[in-house]
Write a protein that holds these residues in place. Structure first.
Motif, short mmCIF file in Angstrom:
data_model
loop_
_atom_site.label_atom_id
_atom_site.label_comp_id
_atom_site.label_asym_id
_atom_site.label_seq_id
_atom_site.Cartn_x
_atom_site.Cartn_y
_atom_site.Cartn_z
N ALA A 87 29.86 40.88 10.37
CA ALA A 87 29.94 40.77 8.75
C ALA A 87 31.27 41.05 8.16
CB ALA A 87 28.71 41.64 8.18
N LEU A 88 32.02 42.10 9.12
CA LEU A 88 33.31 42.35 8.67
C LEU A 88 34.50 41.22 8.98
CD1 LEU A 88 33.21 45.91 9.76
CD2 LEU A 88 32.89 45.21 7.59
N VAL A 89 34.32 40.14 8.29
CA VAL A 89 35.30 39.10 8.31
C VAL A 89 36.77 39.28 7.90
CG1 VAL A 89 33.38 37.43 8.03
CG2 VAL A 89 34.76 37.97 6.15
N VAL A 90 37.65 38.38 8.78
CA VAL A 90 39.02 38.52 8.41
C VAL A 90 39.15 38.09 6.78
CG1 VAL A 90 41.25 37.44 8.81
CG2 VAL A 90 39.79 38.18 10.72
N GLY A 91 40.06 38.91 6.09
CA GLY A 91 40.31 38.84 4.72
C GLY A 91 39.57 39.60 3.70
N SER A 92 38.54 40.40 4.43
CA SER A 92 37.85 41.16 3.43
C SER A 92 38.65 42.46 3.24
CB SER A 92 36.38 41.56 4.20
OG SER A 92 35.48 40.55 4.24
N ALA A 93 38.25 42.91 2.03
CA ALA A 93 38.67 44.29 1.65
C ALA A 93 37.72 45.33 2.01
CB ALA A 93 38.84 44.46 0.04
N VAL A 94 38.11 46.32 2.80
CA VAL A 94 36.93 47.33 3.51
C VAL A 94 37.78 48.72 3.10
CG1 VAL A 94 36.14 45.66 5.10
CG2 VAL A 94 38.13 47.15 5.68
N ILE A 95 36.89 49.61 3.31
CA ILE A 95 37.12 51.02 3.36
C ILE A 95 36.50 51.68 4.64
CG2 ILE A 95 36.82 53.55 2.33
CD1 ILE A 95 36.27 50.46 0.19
N ALA A 96 37.03 52.21 5.42
CA ALA A 96 36.67 52.72 6.64
C ALA A 96 36.80 54.26 6.59
CB ALA A 96 37.26 52.29 8.08
N THR A 97 35.58 54.86 7.05
CA THR A 97 35.77 56.55 7.06
C THR A 97 35.45 57.03 8.74
OG1 THR A 97 33.63 56.84 6.09
CG2 THR A 97 35.51 56.78 4.63
N GLY A 98 35.97 58.07 8.87
CA GLY A 98 35.51 58.49 10.25
C GLY A 98 36.57 59.51 10.74
N THR A 99 37.18 59.44 12.00
CA THR A 99 37.93 60.21 12.61
C THR A 99 39.38 60.08 11.76
OG1 THR A 99 38.81 58.86 14.32
CG2 THR A 99 36.94 60.56 14.73
N PRO A 100 40.46 61.22 11.84
CA PRO A 100 41.60 60.83 11.10
C PRO A 100 42.45 60.00 12.21
CG PRO A 100 41.17 63.36 11.21
CD PRO A 100 40.02 62.70 11.94
N VAL A 101 43.15 59.29 11.25
CA VAL A 101 44.14 57.98 11.90
C VAL A 101 45.20 58.76 12.88
CG1 VAL A 101 45.72 56.21 11.77
CG2 VAL A 101 43.83 56.56 10.24
N GLU A 102 45.02 58.46 14.03
CA GLU A 102 46.17 58.99 14.93
C GLU A 102 46.55 57.92 15.88
OE1 GLU A 102 45.00 62.43 17.34
OE2 GLU A 102 43.88 63.28 15.66
N SER A 103 48.23 57.67 15.69
CA SER A 103 48.60 56.70 16.68
C SER A 103 48.37 55.45 16.28
CB SER A 103 48.49 56.88 18.06
OG SER A 103 49.19 58.31 18.40
N GLY A 104 47.72 55.33 15.13
CA GLY A 104 47.15 53.60 14.45
C GLY A 104 45.93 53.40 14.93
N ARG A 105 45.06 54.51 15.10
CA ARG A 105 43.62 54.24 15.71
C ARG A 105 42.77 55.15 14.96
NH1 ARG A 105 43.54 50.88 20.21
NH2 ARG A 105 41.27 51.78 20.74
N MET A 106 41.42 55.09 14.69
CA MET A 106 40.60 55.68 14.48
C MET A 106 39.37 55.24 14.73
SD MET A 106 39.79 54.95 10.37
CE MET A 106 38.74 56.04 10.06
#
Length: 124
Positions: A87-106
């Motif tokens: 359901a998370l299609v390319v072009g969708s505006a999103v907000i992701a929450t979780g672990t802090p971003v480290e080295s471009g990953r979360m």
């Protein structure tokens, strides 16, 4: 948490709509430097899905950084199109929450799509 994500989703949609109407030659339209990093350090990414392989999505975040967001079986996905990674299609505006971003990953606890689906593909 859901209320906070809803408020962030509204902000993302407003920023996206306003950004579409801005003259790119006007330096005043850019967001303050470092905003994306501050959001990432707090365990969130706000932006547009640029790729989805089913186990992760790539988000072009505020400030232009690309962030790989790992999806787990425990990741809660909230969209108007469904609750699974597809359901998370390319072009969708999103907000992701979780672990802090480290080295471009979360790793995401929650991903909320701020896009409204249309008959021709993802809403924008």
């Amino acid at each position: 948490v859901r209320l906070a994500l809803g408020v962030v989703a509204v902000v993302v949609v407003v920023v996206d709509v306003v950004a579409d109407d801005v003259d790119d030659d006007d330096p005043g339209h850019e967001l303050p430097g470092g905003l994306g990093e501050i959001i990432g350090d707090s365990g969130a990414v706000v932006g547009t899905v640029t790729a989805n392989d089913g186990g992760s999505i790539t988000i072009s975040g505020i400030g232009g950084s690309l962030v790989t967001v790992l999806l787990t079986p425990d990741t809660e996905i909230i969209t108007l199109s469904g609750d699974d990674p597809s359901a998370l299609v390319v072009g969708s505006a999103v907000i992701a929450t979780g672990t802090p971003v480290e080295s471009g990953r979360m790793t995401a606890d929650t991903v909320v799509s701020a896009s409204i689906p249309s008959f021709d593909g993802p809403g924008r």
